[in-house]
Design a protein around this motif. Structure first.
Motif, PDB file in Angstrom:
ATOM      1  N   ARG A  59      17.164   6.738   5.509  1.00  0.00           N
ATOM      2  CA  ARG A  59      18.555   6.724   5.970  1.00  0.00           C
ATOM      3  C   ARG A  59      19.332   7.922   5.403  1.00  0.00           C
ATOM      4  O   ARG A  59      20.397   8.275   5.890  1.00  0.00           O
ATOM      5  N   LEU A  60      18.777   8.557   4.368  1.00  0.00           N
ATOM      6  CA  LEU A  60      19.471   9.679   3.718  1.00  0.00           C
ATOM      7  C   LEU A  60      19.029  11.010   4.312  1.00  0.00           C
ATOM      8  O   LEU A  60      17.855  11.179   4.667  1.00  0.00           O
ATOM      9  N   TYR A  61      19.954  11.948   4.374  1.00  0.00           N
ATOM     10  CA  TYR A  61      19.576  13.292   4.804  1.00  0.00           C
ATOM     11  C   TYR A  61      18.600  13.898   3.801  1.00  0.00           C
ATOM     12  O   TYR A  61      18.631  13.579   2.609  1.00  0.00           O
ATOM     13  N   PRO A  62      17.772  14.805   4.279  1.00  0.00           N
ATOM     14  CA  PRO A  62      16.852  15.482   3.345  1.00  0.00           C
ATOM     15  C   PRO A  62      17.598  16.547   2.528  1.00  0.00           C
ATOM     16  O   PRO A  62      18.719  16.923   2.876  1.00  0.00           O
ATOM     17  N   ASP A  63      16.948  17.026   1.484  1.00  0.00           N
ATOM     18  CA  ASP A  63      17.516  18.120   0.687  1.00  0.00           C
ATOM     19  C   ASP A  63      17.646  19.365   1.583  1.00  0.00           C
ATOM     20  O   ASP A  63      16.633  19.895   2.055  1.00  0.00           O
ATOM     21  N   PRO A  64      18.871  19.830   1.825  1.00  0.00           N
ATOM     22  CA  PRO A  64      19.036  20.993   2.726  1.00  0.00           C
ATOM     23  C   PRO A  64      18.388  22.264   2.179  1.00  0.00           C
ATOM     24  O   PRO A  64      18.092  23.184   2.930  1.00  0.00           O
ATOM     25  N   GLU A  65      18.191  22.293   0.861  1.00  0.00           N
ATOM     26  CA  GLU A  65      17.622  23.502   0.237  1.00  0.00           C
ATOM     27  C   GLU A  65      16.111  23.383   0.035  1.00  0.00           C
ATOM     28  O   GLU A  65      15.475  24.336  -0.407  1.00  0.00           O
ATOM     29  N   ALA A  66      15.539  22.214   0.293  1.00  0.00           N
ATOM     30  CA  ALA A  66      14.109  21.960   0.026  1.00  0.00           C
ATOM     31  C   ALA A  66      13.728  22.486  -1.360  1.00  0.00           C
ATOM     32  O   ALA A  66      12.713  23.181  -1.530  1.00  0.00           O
ATOM     33  N   THR A  81      12.074  31.191  -7.273  1.00  0.00           N
ATOM     34  CA  THR A  81      12.418  30.181  -6.257  1.00  0.00           C
ATOM     35  C   THR A  81      13.438  30.720  -5.257  1.00  0.00           C
ATOM     36  O   THR A  81      13.375  30.402  -4.065  1.00  0.00           O
ATOM     37  N   ASP A  82      14.384  31.544  -5.735  1.00  0.00           N
ATOM     38  CA  ASP A  82      15.411  32.024  -4.790  1.00  0.00           C
ATOM     39  C   ASP A  82      14.897  33.145  -3.881  1.00  0.00           C
ATOM     40  O   ASP A  82      15.620  33.663  -3.042  1.00  0.00           O
ATOM     41  N   ALA A  83      13.607  33.503  -4.038  1.00  0.00           N
ATOM     42  CA  ALA A  83      12.987  34.454  -3.101  1.00  0.00           C
ATOM     43  C   ALA A  83      12.207  33.722  -2.009  1.00  0.00           C
ATOM     44  O   ALA A  83      11.405  34.323  -1.289  1.00  0.00           O
ATOM     45  N   ILE A  84      12.452  32.400  -1.892  1.00  0.00           N
ATOM     46  CA  ILE A  84      11.747  31.591  -0.878  1.00  0.00           C
ATOM     47  C   ILE A  84      12.763  30.754  -0.111  1.00  0.00           C
ATOM     48  O   ILE A  84      13.704  30.209  -0.684  1.00  0.00           O
ATOM     49  N   MET A  85      12.529  30.663   1.191  1.00  0.00           N
ATOM     50  CA  MET A  85      13.321  29.749   2.021  1.00  0.00           C
ATOM     51  C   MET A  85      12.350  28.928   2.866  1.00  0.00           C
ATOM     52  O   MET A  85      11.330  29.450   3.315  1.00  0.00           O
ATOM     53  N   ALA A  86      12.659  27.644   3.047  1.00  0.00           N
ATOM     54  CA  ALA A  86      11.774  26.785   3.851  1.00  0.00           C
ATOM     55  C   ALA A  86      12.359  26.605   5.247  1.00  0.00           C
ATOM     56  O   ALA A  86      13.579  26.519   5.414  1.00  0.00           O
ATOM     57  N   GLY A  87      11.485  26.539   6.232  1.00  0.00           N
ATOM     58  CA  GLY A  87      11.950  26.380   7.611  1.00  0.00           C
ATOM     59  C   GLY A  87      11.147  25.344   8.361  1.00  0.00           C
ATOM     60  O   GLY A  87      10.078  24.908   7.914  1.00  0.00           O
ATOM     61  N   ASN A  88      11.677  24.976   9.515  1.00  0.00           N
ATOM     62  CA  ASN A  88      11.023  24.010  10.397  1.00  0.00           C
ATOM     63  C   ASN A  88       9.935  24.746  11.191  1.00  0.00           C
ATOM     64  O   ASN A  88      10.082  25.050  12.374  1.00  0.00           O
ATOM     65  N   GLY A  89       8.857  25.058  10.493  1.00  0.00           N
ATOM     66  CA  GLY A  89       7.840  25.938  11.062  1.00  0.00           C
ATOM     67  C   GLY A  89       8.280  27.386  10.873  1.00  0.00           C
ATOM     68  O   GLY A  89       9.482  27.658  10.686  1.00  0.00           O
ATOM     69  N   LYS A 239      21.339  28.724   9.329  1.00  0.00           N
ATOM     70  CA  LYS A 239      20.390  27.651   9.666  1.00  0.00           C
ATOM     71  C   LYS A 239      21.146  26.336   9.860  1.00  0.00           C
ATOM     72  O   LYS A 239      22.272  26.189   9.384  1.00  0.00           O
ATOM     73  N   ASP A 240      20.500  25.380  10.505  1.00  0.00           N
ATOM     74  CA  ASP A 240      21.023  24.018  10.522  1.00  0.00           C
ATOM     75  C   ASP A 240      20.999  23.500   9.092  1.00  0.00           C
ATOM     76  O   ASP A 240      20.065  23.810   8.340  1.00  0.00           O
ATOM     77  N   SER A 241      21.957  22.664   8.720  1.00  0.00           N
ATOM     78  CA  SER A 241      22.024  22.216   7.319  1.00  0.00           C
ATOM     79  C   SER A 241      20.713  21.570   6.888  1.00  0.00           C
ATOM     80  O   SER A 241      20.146  21.926   5.864  1.00  0.00           O
ATOM     81  N   TYR A 242      20.254  20.616   7.687  1.00  0.00           N
ATOM     82  CA  TYR A 242      19.085  19.817   7.266  1.00  0.00           C
ATOM     83  C   TYR A 242      17.893  20.207   8.124  1.00  0.00           C
ATOM     84  O   TYR A 242      17.378  19.415   8.900  1.00  0.00           O
ATOM     85  N   ASN A 243      17.458  21.448   7.986  1.00  0.00           N
ATOM     86  CA  ASN A 243      16.478  21.973   8.943  1.00  0.00           C
ATOM     87  C   ASN A 243      15.071  21.436   8.729  1.00  0.00           C
ATOM     88  O   ASN A 243      14.253  21.452   9.635  1.00  0.00           O
ATOM     89  N   LEU A 244      14.790  20.937   7.507  1.00  0.00           N
ATOM     90  CA  LEU A 244      13.414  20.467   7.257  1.00  0.00           C
ATOM     91  C   LEU A 244      13.479  19.011   6.806  1.00  0.00           C
ATOM     92  O   LEU A 244      14.059  18.704   5.760  1.00  0.00           O
ATOM     93  N   ASN A 245      12.885  18.130   7.592  1.00  0.00           N
ATOM     94  CA  ASN A 245      13.057  16.691   7.330  1.00  0.00           C
ATOM     95  C   ASN A 245      12.333  16.254   6.054  1.00  0.00           C
ATOM     96  O   ASN A 245      11.452  16.957   5.543  1.00  0.00           O
ATOM     97  N   ARG A 246      12.720  15.073   5.532  1.00  0.00           N
ATOM     98  CA  ARG A 246      12.207  14.691   4.210  1.00  0.00           C
ATOM     99  C   ARG A 246      10.707  14.387   4.214  1.00  0.00           C
ATOM    100  O   ARG A 246      10.024  14.638   3.217  1.00  0.00           O
TER     101      ARG A 246
END
Ligand SMILES: Cc1ncc(COP(=O)(O)O)c(C=O)c1O
Length: 352
Positions: A59-66, A81-89, A239-246
């Motif tokens: 029911r909770l949104y995922p971490d937007p920053e993964a 860590t700040d040299a990495i970004m996670a995406g939906n594929g 990006k969308d706030s919650y681009n990568l689901n939990r």
């Protein structure tokens, strides 16, 4: 100037047909060698992590920053860590890069043939693709560094050829291009080297990875972008706030943690790739050495559309391209040994 509707129509024409991954309900067994998925399952730890993550927390949104996933990846790849970004594929990361960096009319350069999404995204943004043919030996085209591009894409290993540009050539390219160099390493885990180590030295370099191929997570859509922290901060703003689901975040962490399964799967695929390459060459196909989980098999001047259709009629799916003079070629994903045996037997009976 093109209207947005025309851009979209131009882009949509470039989207490859989707073929469902599930086996048909009628009991037929389809051998799916057309989208470069991993033929083996992900680590058992991935399935456990997914199971553990399925509870009322959905029911909770995922971490937007993964953040946890990025911290794991940072340790594994030896970058901050700040040299990495996670995406939906990595497809999402490619789209975000163009959204952030390109305005209508800007130039985006890449060698062709390559991953068809680049041209699609460029068209969607009303930018101009500068398509430079690979040299006959699949080395970098002349003029790629001086194309006046805001973004230059290099798919390495390249799809559909499977060929690999050595890292010292990438260093030269990063030094010479005026804009951002995006090295798409979707298949690099099947290759001898990668560009991650160049990151600290080249602020205009972005390296993209996916967990869809070597980690067998295509259905969960996880990609990683590595690059300059300031550039990535800019990407996050579009990006969308919650681009990568939990669930995907949990699964990706488990996949990266199990390096043993990862390594043994990659080795297995590379062994099958060698066998497939040798067998295709024995059938008079020209096959460049592949550093990916697929091979490009060519019969110069002999249309392979007929062969692809005959294979499809036997429930074996491979990829046939009409563009860029590739009508005489098939791109074949490295499947399991049984799947490759079935493919080779079918090619033998069809006659190539
Ligand atoms: C070169 C290349 N880049 C990126 C992707 C997209 O990967 P993802 O599943 O992470 O979106 C693919 C998928 O086939 C690919 O071939």
């Amino acid at each position: 100037m093109r209207s947005p509707g025309e851009w979209i129509r131009a882009a949509v024409r470039a989207v490859p047909p989707y073929t469902p991954g599930e086996q048909p309900a009628d009991g037929r067994r389809v051998v799916k060698l057309n989208t470069n998925e991993n033929p083996y399952p992900p680590s058992p730890a991935v399935l456990r992590a997914l199971h553990d993550a399925v509870d009322e927390r959905v029911r909770l949104y995922p971490d937007p920053e993964a953040a946890a996933l990025r911290a794991d990846a940072a340790r594994l790849y030896g970058v901050p860590t700040d040299a990495i970004m996670a995406g939906n594929g990595s497809d999402e990361l490619l789209a975000l890069l163009l959204r952030a960096l390109v305005d209508p009319g800007d130039r985006v350069a890449f060698p062709v043939p390559t991953y068809s999404l680049y041209a699609t995204l460029v068209a969607l943004h009303g930018a101009t693709s500068v398509e430079l043919p690979w040299r006959p030996d699949w080395s970098l085209p002349d003029g790629i560094a001086s194309a006046g591009a805001k973004v230059t894409f290099l798919c390495n290993p390249n799809s559909p050829s499977g060929t690999f540009v050595p890292i010292d050539r990438i260093v030269e390219l990063a030094e010479r291009v005026a804009g951002v160099l995006v090295v798409d390493e979707a298949y690099v885990d099947f290759a001898p080297a990668n560009a991650i180590a160049l990151l600290g030295r080249h602020r205009n370099l972005v390296v993209l990875r996916t967990l869809s191929k070597s980690y067998a997570l295509a259905g969960l859509r996880v990609g990683l972008a590595f690059g300059d922290p300031e550039l990535l901060r800019g990407l996050r703003t579009v990006k969308d706030s919650y681009n990568l689901n939990r669930l995907s975040q949990a699964a990706a962490r488990a996949a990266l943690a199990d390096q043993e399964t990862f390594r043994s799967t990659v080795e297995r695929i590379c062994r099958t790739r060698a066998r497939l390459t040798a067998a295709l060459r024995a059938m008079r196909y020209v096959v460049p050495d592949s550093h990916a989980n697929f091979v490009l098999a060519r019969r110069t001047g002999v249309d392979q559309g007929r062969v692809a259709r005959a294979l499809a009629a036997r429930d074996i799916l491979v990829r046939h391209f009409m563009a860029y003079g590739l009508a005489d070629a098939l791109r074949i994903t490295v499947g399991t040994d049984d799947e490759i045996d079935a493919l080779l037997a079918a090619l033998g009976s069809i006659g190539v």
